[in-house]
Design a protein around this motif. Structure first.
Motif, mmCIF file in Angstrom:
data_model
loop_
_atom_site.group_PDB
_atom_site.id
_atom_site.type_symbol
_atom_site.label_atom_id
_atom_site.label_comp_id
_atom_site.label_asym_id
_atom_site.label_seq_id
_atom_site.Cartn_x
_atom_site.Cartn_y
_atom_site.Cartn_z
ATOM 1 N N ALA A 232 0.843 -1.192 0.000
ATOM 2 C CA ALA A 232 0.000 0.000 0.000
ATOM 3 C C ALA A 232 0.881 1.246 0.000
ATOM 4 C CB ALA A 232 -0.905 0.007 1.226
ATOM 5 N N PHE A 233 0.357 2.298 -0.593
ATOM 6 C CA PHE A 233 1.011 3.604 -0.637
ATOM 7 C C PHE A 233 2.372 3.553 -1.342
ATOM 8 C CE2 PHE A 233 -1.723 3.500 3.159
ATOM 9 C CZ PHE A 233 -2.659 4.442 2.767
ATOM 10 N N TYR A 234 2.511 2.602 -2.260
ATOM 11 C CA TYR A 234 3.664 2.552 -3.160
ATOM 12 C C TYR A 234 3.204 2.923 -4.565
ATOM 13 C CZ TYR A 234 7.668 0.254 -0.811
ATOM 14 O OH TYR A 234 8.776 -0.028 -0.041
ATOM 15 N N ASP A 235 4.072 3.617 -5.304
ATOM 16 C CA ASP A 235 3.820 3.750 -6.742
ATOM 17 C C ASP A 235 4.736 2.784 -7.476
ATOM 18 O OD1 ASP A 235 6.368 4.887 -6.894
ATOM 19 O OD2 ASP A 235 5.629 6.938 -7.082
ATOM 20 N N HIS A 236 4.693 2.802 -8.800
ATOM 21 C CA HIS A 236 5.450 1.819 -9.565
ATOM 22 C C HIS A 236 6.959 1.998 -9.414
ATOM 23 C CE1 HIS A 236 4.940 5.353 -12.088
ATOM 24 N NE2 HIS A 236 5.895 4.940 -12.900
ATOM 25 N N THR A 237 7.414 3.219 -9.206
ATOM 26 C CA THR A 237 8.854 3.426 -9.056
ATOM 27 C C THR A 237 9.355 2.843 -7.734
ATOM 28 O OG1 THR A 237 8.577 5.624 -8.058
ATOM 29 C CG2 THR A 237 8.771 5.515 -10.466
ATOM 30 N N GLU A 238 8.561 2.983 -6.681
ATOM 31 C CA GLU A 238 8.944 2.402 -5.394
ATOM 32 C C GLU A 238 8.895 0.878 -5.444
ATOM 33 O OE1 GLU A 238 7.424 5.733 -2.206
ATOM 34 O OE2 GLU A 238 5.943 4.848 -3.558
ATOM 35 N N ALA A 239 7.942 0.338 -6.203
ATOM 36 C CA ALA A 239 7.882 -1.114 -6.375
ATOM 37 C C ALA A 239 9.127 -1.614 -7.103
ATOM 38 C CB ALA A 239 6.628 -1.508 -7.147
ATOM 39 N N MET A 240 9.602 -0.873 -8.096
ATOM 40 C CA MET A 240 10.836 -1.260 -8.779
ATOM 41 C C MET A 240 12.031 -1.200 -7.836
ATOM 42 S SD MET A 240 10.598 0.180 -12.715
ATOM 43 C CE MET A 240 9.786 1.751 -12.414
ATOM 44 N N ASP A 241 12.059 -0.193 -6.970
ATOM 45 C CA ASP A 241 13.130 -0.106 -5.974
ATOM 46 C C ASP A 241 13.157 -1.367 -5.109
ATOM 47 O OD1 ASP A 241 13.734 2.427 -6.900
ATOM 48 O OD2 ASP A 241 12.675 3.468 -5.280
ATOM 49 N N ALA A 242 11.974 -1.802 -4.664
ATOM 50 C CA ALA A 242 11.882 -2.997 -3.821
ATOM 51 C C ALA A 242 12.329 -4.234 -4.591
ATOM 52 C CB ALA A 242 10.458 -3.175 -3.307
#
Length: 434
Positions: A232-242
């Motif tokens: 939750a509260f992630y965008d696609h760029t943060e998901a790529m970081d993870a």
């Protein structure tokens, strides 16, 4: 066996009992050697025929390869032995006799084709090289779990029998469920999205997925292990970081904890963890770079999916793990959110190894009306997914995530020629047993 000593722990001057498999017997006339193998390695057992009980010598040298034996004796230093020590036996018990006609050679001296190996997987895993693959696979999963926990994600388990497919289409395995039609789940996608709307917010799962793929290639399976993440509260760029963090952690775990296995696979000198951020190319940049390689007979245009040959050409050009971002909305699933300023452009991304796709992900559509519209645009009936869509009426936060193919990660990490080598008991179009 409470008093058992692993072969790797046998020290000169000790009297030990070791147990394992007969790897090899070498009879040199007046002296003979039995090589015993266990989980930790191998040890030499020495038989001096003129100085030992005849029955002990006869038992030790008459046992068939791959029989299970227990040996008790004194450990002595012997620089010429494979491990620098050897055992002079006082007793040898045959625990389980092996058939002299083995379907494959666990010593590896005689090669077997992949089909024969998979038919006899238990014997196959007695080979050091094969065992090393699965020890590394275990470390990959351990490292991935640790990385997820460092991201404050909670591990979940979602159903593998479902009433409707995650993505629809012909890749569903139908089953009969108490007189009703059901399916083996293609992905935990919908369930992990529901969880980010709960009090858990950030979740991961490592578990099986099932796809009735028509493909029968060295990189496709019908049952695979999916490594999934959603926050939750992630965008696609943060998901790529993870994603970048988790994949890098898998490599680092193997580099740190699997030196022996990498040596066994002749990868010790060349294995290294990714260093730095993965390049991020837009879909448009990707097709331009593929076209520029000249490897395809026809130039790609906007809206085309990337053919295998195109992925290979781009992978060689990039030369490391990388992301492809900003895919056309029309070729991504209904649950992928479009960019706010361009509805033709999705927030979907793929993470690639130079040889193949490893990850698919993106920011999800969290607005109920837009989600239902996406179902309809892709020819799916929203009412069949009511358990999923209705929860978006009750406060679903923005969220993003991805799914990573576990076997593909191991396959590309180790340079395996066939994905089935990274699965204990593969399931494909031909193989349902063992």
């Amino acid at each position: 066996m409470d008093d058992r000593t692993y072969t790797a722990d046998a020290e000169p001057g000790e009297t030990v009992t070791v147990a394992g498999w007969v790897h090899e017997i070498r009879d040199l006339g007046g002296i003979a050697f039995l090589i015993l193998r266990d989980q930790s390695g191998k040890i030499q057992v020495k038989f001096e025929k003129d100085e030992m009980d005849d029955d002990l010598v006869e038992t030790g040298l008459g046992v068939h390869r791959e029989s299970v034996v227990a040996v008790t004796g004194d450990v002595e230093e012997e620089p010429r032995a494979p491990t620098g020590v050897e055992i002079t036996p006082d007793s040898l018990d045959v625990v389980a006799e092996a058939d002299p006609e083995l379907p494959l050679d666990p010593s590896g001296k005689v090669d077997a084709d992949l089909s024969t190996r998979l038919d006899n997987r238990t014997l196959d895993l007695r080979k050091d090289e094969v065992k090393a693959i699965f020890e590394i696979r275990a470390e990959v999963l351990r490292s991935v779990r640790e990385a997820f926990r460092n991201l404050d994600a909670t591990e979940i388990n979602t159903p593998k029998i479902v009433a409707t497919g995650t993505e629809g289409g012909t890749e569903l395995f139908p089953i009969t469920y108490f007189g009703r039609e059901a399916f083996m789940n293609q992905s935990p996608q919908l369930f992990k999205q529901l969880m980010v709307g709960s009090g858990l917010e950030r979740v991961f799962e490592i578990g099986p997925i099932f796809r009735a793929e028509e493909h029968n290639t060295p990189r496709h399976l019908n049952e695979a292990t999916s490594i999934d993440f959603e926050s939750a509260f992630y965008d696609h760029t943060e998901a790529m970081d993870a994603c970048e963090t988790v994949v890098t952690a898998a490599y680092e775990g193997v580099a740190e904890n699997c030196a022996e296995q990498l040596e066994t696979l002749d990868l010790a000198d060349e294995f290294e963890a990714p260093d730095g951020e993965f390049p991020r190319l837009t879909y448009e940049e990707a097709i331009e770079r593929i076209n520029a390689t000249g490897e395809l007979d026809e130039q790609l245009v906007w809206g085309d999916d990337l053919p295998t040959e195109g992925e290979h050409a781009l992978g060689q050009d990039v030369g490391e793990h990388y992301f492809i971002t900003d895919w056309p909305s029309e070729i991504k699933p209904f649950y992928i959110k479009d960019h706010d300023d361009d509805e033709q452009l999705s927030t979907g991304f793929d993470m690639m190894h130079p040889t193949m796709e490893l990850v698919s992900g993106g920011q999800r559509e969290h607005r109920y009306d837009h989600l239902v519209e996406g179902f309809e645009q892709q020819g799916l009936d929203p009412e069949q997914f009511d358990y999923y869509t209705k929860m978006f009426k009750y406060g679903m936060p923005p969220h993003a995530g991805w799914g990573l193919g576990g076997e593909r990660l191991v396959m590309t990490m180790l340079g395996l020629g066939n994905i089935r080598e990274a699965v204990l008991f593969p399931r494909d179009r031909q193989r349902l047993s063992p």
